[in-house]
Design a protein around this motif. Structure first.
Motif, PDB file in Angstrom:
ATOM      1  N   LEU A  66      -4.589  -2.531  -7.683  1.00 47.84           N
ATOM      2  CA  LEU A  66      -3.856  -2.341  -6.427  1.00 47.84           C
ATOM      3  C   LEU A  66      -4.559  -1.366  -5.498  1.00 47.84           C
ATOM      4  O   LEU A  66      -4.442  -1.469  -4.277  1.00 47.84           O
ATOM      5  CB  LEU A  66      -2.439  -1.836  -6.719  1.00 47.84           C
ATOM      6  N   ILE A  70      -4.737  -1.761  -1.351  1.00 51.40           N
ATOM      7  CA  ILE A  70      -3.937  -0.915  -0.469  1.00 51.40           C
ATOM      8  C   ILE A  70      -4.588   0.446  -0.312  1.00 51.40           C
ATOM      9  O   ILE A  70      -4.876   1.118  -1.297  1.00 51.40           O
ATOM     10  CB  ILE A  70      -2.503  -0.739  -1.017  1.00 51.40           C
ATOM     11  N   ILE A 144      -2.777  -2.553   4.113  1.00 48.97           N
ATOM     12  CA  ILE A 144      -3.196  -3.663   3.258  1.00 48.97           C
ATOM     13  C   ILE A 144      -4.604  -4.077   3.671  1.00 48.97           C
ATOM     14  O   ILE A 144      -4.852  -4.400   4.835  1.00 48.97           O
ATOM     15  CB  ILE A 144      -2.245  -4.869   3.397  1.00 48.97           C
ATOM     16  N   VAL A 164       1.259  -6.923  -3.836  1.00 49.81           N
ATOM     17  CA  VAL A 164       1.507  -6.039  -2.687  1.00 49.81           C
ATOM     18  C   VAL A 164       2.996  -5.896  -2.439  1.00 49.81           C
ATOM     19  O   VAL A 164       3.512  -4.786  -2.261  1.00 49.81           O
ATOM     20  CB  VAL A 164       0.794  -6.585  -1.426  1.00 49.81           C
ATOM     21  N   TYR A 175       4.105   0.110   5.474  1.00 51.88           N
ATOM     22  CA  TYR A 175       3.048  -0.824   5.060  1.00 51.88           C
ATOM     23  C   TYR A 175       2.540  -1.587   6.282  1.00 51.88           C
ATOM     24  O   TYR A 175       3.327  -2.169   7.025  1.00 51.88           O
ATOM     25  CB  TYR A 175       3.571  -1.787   3.991  1.00 51.88           C
TER      26      TYR A 175
END
Length: 321
Positions: A66, A70, A144, A164, A175
């Protein structure tokens, strides 16, 4: 007043260094105070919890694979740094107001607006909006990385999108899906392929099912190529444009700071900045300040500011036609 068992649990979690439990109980207290009409107290508790979580962002909830999807940051920009047309500024303020008063809305079966589509040319304040709200809400900004999400292997991009959105649900934050048209292109376009349709369908499904407390921004420079079904999934759509005369003036004043010269002279230069974006005007001011410092001066002159604006305009002339 808080129940005795809540106070006991709050103290216990503090001394056990259980930050998650402490935050949960504190938010329960905030909800209790909100139900009693003590909105100011409830808001203060929520702000303290959000700020504490924001300050702990270094112990990133995004790890392993991840962390490649991100990017987490702690923006420092404030609302005063956000120079936009008045109506747009008010609509962004409304997002913050609804977030802070979401319990009040819940009581009436309503939810705060959390899913926002940002539309406009590059450099007009879309990313800045996400940065400002992250700071003002004491939340981390989680960007992202679209180039990491999009892959050529069938099904892999949709699987990464699922990861996500799982993170969005578990870890409250702001986000930002930047360059959103990379995944939001309309199904049925001439260059469309089956995999792109699956990615759009996955995003539609995930964002519709999302019931988290996070704020989701999707920013695009070209909303015309987005799939029409996407627009219905957002709570609000904000349209950004090249700054007007008032916004140009505020941008120049904000960015010149102590190097500001005569306000009347500044206004004489502003027409030269027409058609430049917010980002290009800010960069022009920075260039003028650097030139002033290197020339041993303490104030930016009208001539230097005009020169830097024209140079910036010349550099982007193909995009300004």
């Amino acid at each position: 007043m808080a129940k005795a068992e809540q106070i006991t649990s709050l103290i216990r979690s503090h001394f056990e260094n259980n930050s998650e439990s402490f935050s949960t109980i504190a938010l329960q207290l905030a909800a209790h105070e909100a139900r009693r009409g003590h909105n100011a107290v409830a808001q203060e508790i929520r702000s303290l919890v959000d700020k504490a979580k924001f300050n702990r962002v270094d112990s990133s909830p995004v790890q392993g694979e991840l962390s490649e999807l991100i990017s987490i940051s702690q923006p420092e920009e404030r609302f005063s740094d956000l120079v936009l047309q008045r109506d747009l500024h008010e609509r962004i303020s409304r997002i913050q107001k609804e977030y802070h008063n979401k319990e009040k809305l819940y009581k009436y079966g309503l939810t705060n607006r959390r899913k926002i589509l940002l539309v406009g040319p590059p450099g007009t304040g879309k990313t800045m909006t996400a940065r400002v709200l992250a700071h003002e809400l004491y939340l981390p900004l989680c960007t992202i990385l679209m180039d990491k999400v999009m892959t050529k292997y069938m099904g892999e991009s949709s699987a990464k999108l699922r990861q996500v959105f799982t993170t969005i649900d578990k870890n409250r934050g702001v986000y930002l899906f930047d360059e959103f048209d990379a995944i939001g292109s309309g199904r049925g376009m001439e260059n469309d392929v089956g995999e792109m349709r699956r990615i759009v369908n996955s995003f539609l499904q995930f964002i519709e099912q999302d019931n988290s407390e996070s704020i989701i921004f999707a920013a695009t420079n070209n909303h015309k190529i987005l799939d029409h079904a996407l627009f219905r999934r957002f709570d609000d759509i904000l349209y950004y444009s090249i700054p007007d005369f008032e916004s140009i003036y505020r941008l120049v004043m904000n960015n010149l700071g102590e190097f500001t010269f005569s306000q009347r002279s500044i206004k004489n230069v502003l027409p030269e900045a027409g058609n430049l974006s917010h980002a290009e005007i800010v960069q022009s001011c920075k260039d003028a300040i650097k030139e002033t410092i290197l020339n041993g001066k303490k104030k930016v002159s009208q001539k230097v500011l005009k020169q830097m604006i024209l140079e910036r305009k010349s550099a982007y002339k193909d995009n300004l036609k």
